[in-house]
Design an enzyme around this catalytic site. Sequence first.
Site, PDB file in Angstrom:
ATOM      1  N   ARG A   1      26.358  43.619  71.885  1.00 32.58           N
ATOM      2  CA  ARG A   1      27.178  44.443  70.865  1.00 32.58           C
ATOM      3  C   ARG A   1      28.642  43.796  70.386  1.00 32.58           C
ATOM      4  O   ARG A   1      28.890  42.960  71.404  1.00 32.58           O
ATOM      5  CB  ARG A   1      27.543  45.749  71.498  1.00 32.58           C
ATOM      6  CG  ARG A   1      28.204  45.724  72.673  1.00 32.58           C
ATOM      7  CD  ARG A   1      28.643  47.127  73.235  1.00 32.58           C
ATOM      8  NE  ARG A   1      29.333  47.105  74.646  1.00 32.58           N
ATOM      9  CZ  ARG A   1      30.218  46.472  74.998  1.00 32.58           C
ATOM     10  NH1 ARG A   1      31.097  46.007  73.895  1.00 32.58           N
ATOM     11  NH2 ARG A   1      30.945  46.717  76.430  1.00 32.58           N
ATOM     12  N   GLY A   2      29.165  44.222  69.623  1.00 29.16           N
ATOM     13  CA  GLY A   2      30.654  44.247  69.551  1.00 29.16           C
ATOM     14  C   GLY A   2      31.638  44.732  70.701  1.00 29.16           C
ATOM     15  O   GLY A   2      31.154  45.625  71.433  1.00 29.16           O
ATOM     16  N   GLY A   3      32.746  44.239  70.472  1.00 31.28           N
ATOM     17  CA  GLY A   3      33.706  44.727  71.589  1.00 31.28           C
ATOM     18  C   GLY A   3      33.936  44.118  73.098  1.00 31.28           C
ATOM     19  O   GLY A   3      33.057  43.143  73.444  1.00 31.28           O
ATOM     20  N   ASP A   4      34.791  44.590  73.782  1.00 26.04           N
ATOM     21  CA  ASP A   4      34.970  43.917  74.996  1.00 26.04           C
ATOM     22  C   ASP A   4      34.195  44.403  76.089  1.00 26.04           C
ATOM     23  O   ASP A   4      33.035  44.825  75.922  1.00 26.04           O
ATOM     24  CB  ASP A   4      36.586  43.704  75.327  1.00 26.04           C
ATOM     25  CG  ASP A   4      36.839  42.519  76.201  1.00 26.04           C
ATOM     26  OD1 ASP A   4      36.799  42.566  77.317  1.00 26.04           O
ATOM     27  OD2 ASP A   4      37.589  41.643  75.760  1.00 26.04           O
TER      28      ASP A   4
ATOM     29  N   THR B   1      33.532  47.669  78.826  1.00 31.46           N
ATOM     30  CA  THR B   1      33.543  48.978  79.138  1.00 31.46           C
ATOM     31  C   THR B   1      32.708  49.440  80.383  1.00 31.46           C
ATOM     32  O   THR B   1      31.961  48.536  80.710  1.00 31.46           O
ATOM     33  CB  THR B   1      33.387  49.693  77.953  1.00 31.46           C
ATOM     34  OG1 THR B   1      33.819  51.145  78.082  1.00 31.46           O
ATOM     35  CG2 THR B   1      31.796  49.788  77.664  1.00 31.46           C
ATOM     36  N   TYR B   2      32.905  50.818  80.645  1.00 32.43           N
ATOM     37  CA  TYR B   2      32.315  51.343  81.788  1.00 32.43           C
ATOM     38  C   TYR B   2      31.267  52.347  81.304  1.00 32.43           C
ATOM     39  O   TYR B   2      31.621  53.141  80.333  1.00 32.43           O
ATOM     40  CB  TYR B   2      33.393  51.843  82.671  1.00 32.43           C
ATOM     41  CG  TYR B   2      32.703  52.759  83.819  1.00 32.43           C
ATOM     42  CD1 TYR B   2      32.332  52.371  84.874  1.00 32.43           C
ATOM     43  CD2 TYR B   2      32.701  54.105  83.719  1.00 32.43           C
ATOM     44  CE1 TYR B   2      31.634  53.063  85.977  1.00 32.43           C
ATOM     45  CE2 TYR B   2      32.119  54.999  84.654  1.00 32.43           C
ATOM     46  CZ  TYR B   2      31.529  54.535  85.663  1.00 32.43           C
ATOM     47  OH  TYR B   2      31.043  55.190  86.878  1.00 32.43           O
TER      48      TYR B   2
ATOM     49  N   ALA C   1      34.723  55.407  73.613  1.00 38.80           N
ATOM     50  CA  ALA C   1      34.446  53.895  73.150  1.00 38.80           C
ATOM     51  C   ALA C   1      33.325  53.701  72.139  1.00 38.80           C
ATOM     52  O   ALA C   1      32.449  54.290  72.195  1.00 38.80           O
ATOM     53  CB  ALA C   1      34.223  53.374  74.563  1.00 38.80           C
TER      54      ALA C   1
ATOM     55  N   CYS D   1      37.954  47.882  77.437  1.00 37.80           N
ATOM     56  CA  CYS D   1      38.082  47.240  75.813  1.00 37.80           C
ATOM     57  C   CYS D   1      39.045  46.134  75.716  1.00 37.80           C
ATOM     58  O   CYS D   1      39.742  45.938  74.730  1.00 37.80           O
ATOM     59  CB  CYS D   1      38.374  48.618  74.867  1.00 37.80           C
ATOM     60  SG  CYS D   1      37.227  49.674  75.023  1.00 37.80           S
TER      61      CYS D   1
END
Length: 239
Positions: A92-95, A97-98, A164, A195
């Site tokens: 996926r995109g993004g940094d 996350t939990y 998120a 993120c």
Amino acid sequence: MSNKHIVAIQMRPIHIINAGKVDYAKALELQTTLFDQLIELKHIGQEPEAHYLIFCEHNPVFTLGKHAQEENILISEEFLASQGIQVHHINRGGDVTYHGPGQWTVYPIFDLEEMELGIRKYVENLEEVAIEVLRKYGLKGERMEGASGVWMHTDSDLPLKVCAIGIKASRFVTMHGIAFNVTTPPDAYRWINPCGFTDRGVTNLQLEAGHGVTMDEARVALEQAFSHIFNRPTLEVDR
């Protein structure tokens, strides 16, 4: 019968799969299977019968998007493993996350071509789903420039993220989606820069509402918001 009603009947419905508490890898397998099926049907010129919306409450896991910075996980994967927290590198995109207990991770497997949506509008719609749910509880969710997802207290020194967003799309079919904190304890994020941010925090619906919120009632609110924002009827199915 009105033309508007006829159009509504002809729209492809959203089939809702409530996977409940499920390991991340198993949920990823399910959404990948549905994602691949929709793409294959489109490739051979057949119409899929429905869009899909998968609701999951994961065991503790950190996921890193394809452009994530490893240093945003603040401790070693070995230490995380000792705490029972998995780490998954995903597409996926993004940094980072939990996902974990108290959070609805919702995976739309949508055909955006049938919905007549571009990627930007699709992401805006996902944000609007969370904003609408918060509004039902008398809360104000907002977008922030340069930061995906839905935030609260954006005019304060410490904006807090409540939802998120990270997606993948191919041939206008989507996977991955949103992570909406219902009762997720904010300290679950203490071992990452959520993120990629170091100057912002996280919150959840229950904390902001100031009273108890069950996972079931939050799921119903999310289902209703998806149906409203994407203008599609929903039907719960087994999978």
